[in-house]
Design an enzyme around this catalytic site. Structure first.
Site, mmCIF file in Angstrom:
data_model
loop_
_atom_site.group_PDB
_atom_site.id
_atom_site.type_symbol
_atom_site.label_atom_id
_atom_site.label_comp_id
_atom_site.label_asym_id
_atom_site.label_seq_id
_atom_site.Cartn_x
_atom_site.Cartn_y
_atom_site.Cartn_z
ATOM 1 N N HIS A 1 0.609 -0.978 0.264
ATOM 2 C CA HIS A 1 -0.119 0.114 0.316
ATOM 3 C C HIS A 1 1.122 1.024 -0.202
ATOM 4 O O HIS A 1 1.742 1.377 0.273
ATOM 5 C CB HIS A 1 -1.094 -0.309 1.199
ATOM 6 N N ASP B 1 4.130 -3.932 4.036
ATOM 7 C CA ASP B 1 5.601 -4.512 3.844
ATOM 8 C C ASP B 1 6.496 -6.048 3.917
ATOM 9 O O ASP B 1 7.063 -6.633 3.587
ATOM 10 C CB ASP B 1 6.293 -3.786 4.390
#
Ligand SMILES: *[C@@H]1O[C@H](CO)[C@@H](O)[C@H](O)[C@H]1NC(C)=O
Ligand SMILES: *[C@@H]1O[C@H](CO)[C@@H](O)[C@H](O)[C@H]1NC(C)=O
Ligand SMILES: *[C@@H]1O[C@H](CO)[C@@H](O)[C@H](O)[C@H]1NC(C)=O
Ligand SMILES: *[C@@H]1O[C@H](CO)[C@@H](O)[C@H](O)[C@H]1NC(C)=O
Length: 397
Positions: free
Chosen positions: A32, A295
């Protein structure tokens, strides 16, 4: 006459070289874009005032949506240039979008699609469950052996880190000795306080202690910087140059190194996602797939695939917000063979801070990645079938 023939043949050769590799299929695994800090107790770690954010904790910011929209526009142009798309809207069976259910991942996918394909009706698929098991980076293996091995490997990694200078620097930036946390908890020295490791089934591997605190506050600095806050407000103006950023970023990298960067843990965490990637690419064979996650997903996929060491220039983060692993299936039109090309595609820090629109003339960075287990051919790519076998090998057991 001779020169003319030479020129013509050179032109033919050139055209032929340019056309030699044709993009056949692409899967984009994305993090994102810019979000607000996740941690709600940052105020405990410094007497200084943190910046105020408009959005709720952990949400995509307006800047993040803008930047991800730029990514969407760029990828739409790139896919057209590579002739994987034409000007028409892609159909549902040629372009598949799957996002995690968190607001920041759904909103990132939305920004990518709505700017890249403004007049198209593209569905963003997601589960209706509260947590999507595909993206959720939790431990699956419930054996005592796994817990023991994982804890020991993480402990060894933790021990191998030499972070004292970084810790001292961060304490100064925070004025940590004056923080509530130091006063109440009597934990006032990052270099001496203990880091505790947690490995529990159904949970993300975790740390408690100075490394986790460091990672949380640095995450805020990074997001403040992308968000474009005035320089004197980003980390209170105390990260003035690349060296200073790199020094504190070692703490954040160290944290992610410990929790995500052993093969044992990474492969356990990433297996559902790796399975999904192989299903999407090899069985469904969508021409284009966009998976929007976190991540944690990128770290664990990188480690599971045994990607050789790399660095991302003009970025402080190892897995930048909005950054993408781009898996490309290339056809060598000369030989008929298929190859894998893998790139890390990301916006560099300045492109993000300044909110620079991307285009074919102002592209994001492409950093080529290599897999330890996939031997490169003379053309610099590894055979597609080797990649297929490698990925199946990771998910089959
Ligand atoms: C968009 O696609 C969805 C799902 O395929 C469909 O239900 C909807 O009717 C479509 N909307 C338009 C405006 O075409
Ligand atoms: C769980 O971990 C143990 C120890 O590493 C390993 O032997 C076993 O194969 C793993 N089980 C699964 C289902 O991955
Ligand atoms: C870091 O500092 C601590 C506490 O002062 C010390 O015990 C440790 O040996 C230092 N580590 C290194 C690698 O210098
Ligand atoms: C993970 O380990 C590899 C070496 O095995 C290293 O190149 C990479 O930087 C590490 N990643 C993180 C997040 O520390």
């Amino acid at each position: 006459m001779f020169i003319k023939i030479l020129l013509v043949s050179m032109l033919v050769l050139e055209g032929y070289c340019e056309r030699r590799f044709k993009l056949e299929q692409v899967l984009i695994l994305s993090r994102h874009n810019v979000r607000t800090p996740l941690s709600k107790n940052l105020f405990e770690f410094t007497p200084k005032k943190w910046p105020k954010w408009k959005e709720k904790s952990g949400y995509l910011t307006a800047k993040g949506a803008l930047l991800e929209g730029y990514m969407g526009e760029y990828f739409a142009s790139w896919l057209q240039k590579e002739e994987l798309l034409n000007k028409d809207c892609p159909s549902d069976d040629s372009f598949f979008v799957y996002a995690n259910t968190a607001q920041r991942t759904l909103a990132s996918a939305e920004a990518f699609i709505s700017k890249g394909f403004p007049d198209c009706n593209i569905t963003i698929h997601h589960t209706s469950e509260n947590k999507d098991p595909i993206f959720n980076p939790v431990i699956h293996n419930n054996s005592a052996m796994f817990k023991l091995e994982a804890s020991e490997q993480m402990k060894a990694l933790l021990k191998s880190l030499n972070l004292n200078t970084s810790y001292e620097d961060l304490e100064d930036i925070l004025d940590y000795k004056q923080s509530n946390y130091c006063m109440n908890e009597k934990k006032c020295d990052f270099t001496k306080d203990m880091n505790k490791i947690f490995v529990n089934v159904g949970f993300k591997p975790n740390l408690e202690g100075p490394l986790k605190i460091s990672k949380s506050v640095i995450d805020s600095f990074i997001m403040e910087n992308y968000e474009g806050l005035p320089s004197k407000e980003v980390a209170w103006g105390l990260l003035k140059n690349e060296q200073q950023w790199d020094l504190v970023l070692d703490l954040s990298k160290g944290y992610h190194n410990v929790i995500f960067n052993t093969s044992l843990v990474a492969r356990d965490l990433a297996r559902p996602l790796l399975k999904y990637i192989s299903h999407t690419m090899f069985e469904k064979q969508y021409k284009i797939a966009l998976l929007m996650g976190h991540d944690a997903n990128i770290y664990t996929v990188l480690k599971s695939l045994d990607v050789k060491p790399f660095s991302l220039k003009n970025q402080y983060e190892m897995t930048p917000a909005g950054g993408k692993l781009v898996f490309q299936k290339l056809l060598d039109e000369n030989s008929g063979c298929f190859y894998l090309k893998l790139d890390y595609v990301y916006q560099c820090t300045d492109q993000m801070r300044e909110g620079k629109k991307l285009s074919l003339d102002n592209p994001p960075e492409f950093t080529p990645l290599q897999l330890e287990g996939c031997q490169l051919e003379d053309n610099g790519f590894c055979l597609w079938n080797d990649f297929v076998n490698l990925l199946y090998g990771l998910v089959d057991n």
